[in-house]
Design an enzyme around this catalytic site. Structure first.
Site, PDB file in Angstrom:
ATOM      1  N   HIS A 307     -76.713 -35.988  71.851  1.00 32.19           N
ATOM      2  CA  HIS A 307     -77.310 -37.195  72.404  1.00 32.19           C
ATOM      3  C   HIS A 307     -78.746 -37.306  71.931  1.00 32.19           C
ATOM      4  CE1 HIS A 307     -78.593 -40.223  75.290  1.00 32.19           C
ATOM      5  NE2 HIS A 307     -77.312 -40.511  75.387  1.00 32.19           N
ATOM      6  N   ASP A 365     -69.180 -39.413  76.927  1.00 33.79           N
ATOM      7  CA  ASP A 365     -67.989 -39.949  76.260  1.00 33.79           C
ATOM      8  C   ASP A 365     -66.885 -38.920  76.095  1.00 33.79           C
ATOM      9  OD1 ASP A 365     -68.997 -42.491  75.946  1.00 33.79           O
ATOM     10  OD2 ASP A 365     -70.161 -41.882  74.209  1.00 33.79           O
TER      11      ASP A 365
HETATM   12  N1  ACO Z   1     -71.567 -32.793  65.478  1.00 31.06           N
HETATM   13  C1  ACO Z   1     -72.150 -32.006  64.546  1.00 31.06           C
HETATM   14  N2  ACO Z   1     -73.463 -32.028  64.236  1.00 31.06           N
HETATM   15  C2  ACO Z   1     -74.235 -32.897  64.921  1.00 31.06           C
HETATM   16  C3  ACO Z   1     -73.717 -33.749  65.927  1.00 31.06           C
HETATM   17  C4  ACO Z   1     -72.338 -33.676  66.194  1.00 31.06           C
HETATM   18  N3  ACO Z   1     -71.783 -34.449  67.136  1.00 31.06           N
HETATM   19  N4  ACO Z   1     -74.705 -34.504  66.419  1.00 31.06           N
HETATM   20  C5  ACO Z   1     -75.811 -34.146  65.774  1.00 31.06           C
HETATM   21  N5  ACO Z   1     -75.546 -33.183  64.870  1.00 31.06           N
HETATM   22  C6  ACO Z   1     -76.517 -32.495  63.998  1.00 31.06           C
HETATM   23  C7  ACO Z   1     -76.915 -33.380  62.824  1.00 31.06           C
HETATM   24  O1  ACO Z   1     -76.126 -33.138  61.694  1.00 31.06           O
HETATM   25  C8  ACO Z   1     -78.351 -32.984  62.619  1.00 31.06           C
HETATM   26  O2  ACO Z   1     -78.379 -31.786  61.884  1.00 31.06           O
HETATM   27  P1  ACO Z   1     -79.620 -31.473  60.881  1.00 31.06           P
HETATM   28  O3  ACO Z   1     -80.855 -31.470  61.722  1.00 31.06           O
HETATM   29  O4  ACO Z   1     -79.270 -30.139  60.319  1.00 31.06           O
HETATM   30  O5  ACO Z   1     -79.629 -32.595  59.892  1.00 31.06           O
HETATM   31  C9  ACO Z   1     -78.877 -32.677  64.022  1.00 31.06           C
HETATM   32  O6  ACO Z   1     -77.703 -32.302  64.775  1.00 31.06           O
HETATM   33  C10 ACO Z   1     -79.563 -33.840  64.694  1.00 31.06           C
HETATM   34  O7  ACO Z   1     -78.694 -34.968  64.606  1.00 31.06           O
HETATM   35  P2  ACO Z   1     -79.212 -36.463  64.548  1.00 31.06           P
HETATM   36  O8  ACO Z   1     -78.096 -37.339  64.080  1.00 31.06           O
HETATM   37  O9  ACO Z   1     -80.497 -36.528  63.799  1.00 31.06           O
HETATM   38  O10 ACO Z   1     -79.524 -36.710  66.082  1.00 31.06           O
HETATM   39  P3  ACO Z   1     -79.662 -38.097  66.771  1.00 31.06           P
HETATM   40  O11 ACO Z   1     -80.450 -37.859  67.992  1.00 31.06           O
HETATM   41  O12 ACO Z   1     -80.157 -39.119  65.812  1.00 31.06           O
HETATM   42  O13 ACO Z   1     -78.133 -38.487  67.100  1.00 31.06           O
HETATM   43  C11 ACO Z   1     -76.087 -38.875  68.154  1.00 31.06           C
HETATM   44  C12 ACO Z   1     -77.566 -38.513  68.343  1.00 31.06           C
HETATM   45  C13 ACO Z   1     -75.953 -40.189  67.354  1.00 31.06           C
HETATM   46  C14 ACO Z   1     -75.471 -39.147  69.544  1.00 31.06           C
HETATM   47  C15 ACO Z   1     -75.369 -37.727  67.434  1.00 31.06           C
HETATM   48  O14 ACO Z   1     -75.482 -36.530  68.169  1.00 31.06           O
HETATM   49  C16 ACO Z   1     -73.892 -38.036  67.146  1.00 31.06           C
HETATM   50  O15 ACO Z   1     -73.588 -38.656  66.135  1.00 31.06           O
HETATM   51  N6  ACO Z   1     -72.953 -37.611  68.068  1.00 31.06           N
HETATM   52  C17 ACO Z   1     -71.565 -37.933  67.927  1.00 31.06           C
HETATM   53  C18 ACO Z   1     -71.336 -39.367  68.417  1.00 31.06           C
HETATM   54  C19 ACO Z   1     -71.402 -39.493  69.924  1.00 31.06           C
HETATM   55  O16 ACO Z   1     -70.809 -38.724  70.658  1.00 31.06           O
HETATM   56  N7  ACO Z   1     -72.129 -40.561  70.394  1.00 31.06           N
HETATM   57  C20 ACO Z   1     -72.224 -40.876  71.812  1.00 31.06           C
HETATM   58  C21 ACO Z   1     -73.636 -40.873  72.296  1.00 31.06           C
HETATM   59  S1  ACO Z   1     -73.666 -41.051  74.036  1.00 31.06           S
HETATM   60  C22 ACO Z   1     -73.490 -42.683  74.336  1.00 31.06           C
HETATM   61  O17 ACO Z   1     -73.671 -43.565  73.539  1.00 31.06           O
HETATM   62  C23 ACO Z   1     -73.070 -43.035  75.706  1.00 31.06           C
END
Ligand code: ACO
Length: 434
Positions: A307, A365
């Site tokens: 998140h 979710d």
């Molecule tokens: N699985 C694997 N790796 C992940 C995940 C994941 N679900 N989420 C983040 N990471 C990793 C990224 O690859 C990144 O790695 P790095 O630093 O080595 O490049 C690091 O963690 C940070 O990720 P970001 O995408 O920069 O984090 P951000 O805060 O922008 O993204 C997000 C948050 C979009 C929710 C992300 O965690 C994701 O895509 N999760 C899966 C989708 C999801 O479940 N969304 C629901 C959100 S809750 C809602 O809307 C109610």
């Protein structure tokens, strides 16, 4: 805004004093509104990771401590003691209603649960196999064509009528989208039922057979709606505010919010999470998918994990995990391959260094999808249900934005990195790559 102290920014040996405003809780903000006029520089913050786009009194989140509060009330307490309609009242009016106010509000909302007969014809224009979110975006926007007596955003009475219509009709439209997609007749709302009971009834009742509403299921639906009602300046809420900042009508703004919510990185994650669990298929495949999620060269991510704001745990996920257990027990599911995969995934990910280091925990979710599936909803409906809940938060933010004296049209700037002035027909070093 209460000025706290100031920050100094130095650009090319020239210093600029930037006021800092105090938050009632959480991070203070540095005011950069005059920076461009004074220094000819913009700030750069893709994804708004360090930017507050507005001042708001509605929702407070502390991502480090896992706190979520609507109008100062902890989400745990609201989920336990309130119902969804009371929560929508709290979000819009700013405080919990007393008994008399709440009863009056229930009546006001229920007055708007039906939709215009002509709107039913609107559905017929969709293909039966359309995603229900496509219908939700279209029909929500179409309300502007049907309820023209609540489009004047400068009239507080019309604004309030529009927001009640949005909250009341969101569940009717969501249920209609579902019924249309499965080829069943629409079920009219029943105002003797609570909001959640009514929604379940409109989705699962058929003319040939009455749907028996179980308290466990309607309570679980109510919890899901409360937990998804608002989440401060997330992508869809910011979209509603941005659309509304131009003076667009509330139905159009909320339709924009639905569109933004649809994406898999936001509200679409609940559908994506369940589809991922189904793809994994078996507990024994979990380690391979964990490996893929950690591989930088693989675009696969564990949906339902991580998140932008919560970096320790998602308080909504904690509540829903309990609700999930109650629902599964109620319907007697203790052996289910998807559930097995979910539990194994959660167990391994919570122990894995990659997920611990990056603070990636199951989000709301992850559990909502499992509950909704157990209730009988197909994955395409998960984001629709999220949008029904969030319609209340969107309208609360829309009201706040309209009433904010410093509100102006949202207009971000950019760091231009394209070609400089070019001569038409003259060869350039860059190519058209599209
Ligand atoms: N699985 C694997 N790796 C992940 C995940 C994941 N679900 N989420 C983040 N990471 C990793 C990224 O690859 C990144 O790695 P790095 O630093 O080595 O490049 C690091 O963690 C940070 O990720 P970001 O995408 O920069 O984090 P951000 O805060 O922008 O993204 C997000 C948050 C979009 C929710 C992300 O965690 C994701 O895509 N999760 C899966 C989708 C999801 O479940 N969304 C629901 C959100 S809750 C809602 O809307 C109610």
């Amino acid at each position: 805004m209460k000025k706290n102290h100031s920050a100094t920014l130095t650009i090319n040996n020239k210093s600029y004093l930037l006021p800092i405003y105090k938050a009632s809780e959480g991070s203070d903000v540095i005011d950069i509104t005059k920076l461009y006029a004074e220094s000819n520089h913009f700030t750069y913050d893709p994804g708004f990771t360090s930017t507050a786009s507005c001042q708001s009194n509605i929702t407070f989140i502390d991502g480090e401590k896992g706190i979520l509060r609507y109008r100062g009330y902890d989400i745990e307490e609201l989920a336990k003691k309130s119902d969804f309609i009371e929560v929508t009242n709290l979000l819009i009016y700013g405080d919990l209603p007393n008994k008399r106010q709440l009863n009056k509000y229930y009546k006001l909302i229920s007055k708007h649960t039906m939709v215009h007969e002509q709107l039913l014809k609107f559905f017929n224009g969709f293909r039966r196999d359309a995603h229900p979110m496509a219908m939700m975006v279209g029909v929500m926007g179409a309300l502007s064509a049907f309820y023209q007596d609540s489009l004047d955003i400068n009239d507080p009475h019309q604004r309030m009528t529009a927001s009640r219509r949005i909250i009341a009709k969101a569940s009717t439209i969501g249920a209609m989208a579902y019924k249309y997609s499965i080829g069943q007749p629409f079920v009219q709302p029943d105002n003797n039922l609570s909001y959640s009971e009514n929604f379940l009834n409109m989705c699962f009742s058929v003319p040939a057979e009455k749907y028996k509403i179980s308290k466990v299921m309607s309570d679980a639906m109510d919890t899901i709606l409360i937990l998804h009602a608002d989440h401060e300046q997330n992508a869809s809420t910011s979209t509603v505010r941005l659309a509304g900042s131009s003076g667009a009508n509330p139905f159009a703004c909320v339709a924009a919010g639905v569109a933004s919510l649809w994406g898999p990185a936001h509200g679409g994650a609940n559908q994506a999470a369940l589809e991922m669990l189904e793809t994994i298929g078996n507990k024994k495949n979990v380690p391979n998918f964990i490996k893929r999620a950690k591989d930088k060269n693989d675009p696969f991510r564990l949906m339902g994990f991580g998140h932008r704001v919560y970096k320790n745990y998602d308080p909504r996920a904690k509540i829903l995990k309990q609700t999930c257990k109650k629902v599964l027990k109620h319907i007697g599911i203790n052996k289910d391959p998807v559930l097995d995969v979910a539990m194994e995934l959660e167990k391994i990910a919570l122990k894995d260094k990659y997920f611990i280091d990056k603070k990636l925990y199951p989000n709301v979710d992850f559990y909502s999808g499992i509950i909704l599936r157990a209730m009988g909803f197909p994955p395409e409906m998960f984001t629709v249900i999220f949008s029904i809940a969030r319609s209340s938060g969107w309208t609360a933010h829309w009201h706040e934005m309209i009433e904010d004296p410093v509100q102006k049209i949202g207009r971000p700037r950019q760091l231009y990195s394209g070609n400089k002035k070019s001569v038409y027909g003259k060869k350039r070093s860059t190519k058209n790559t599209r």
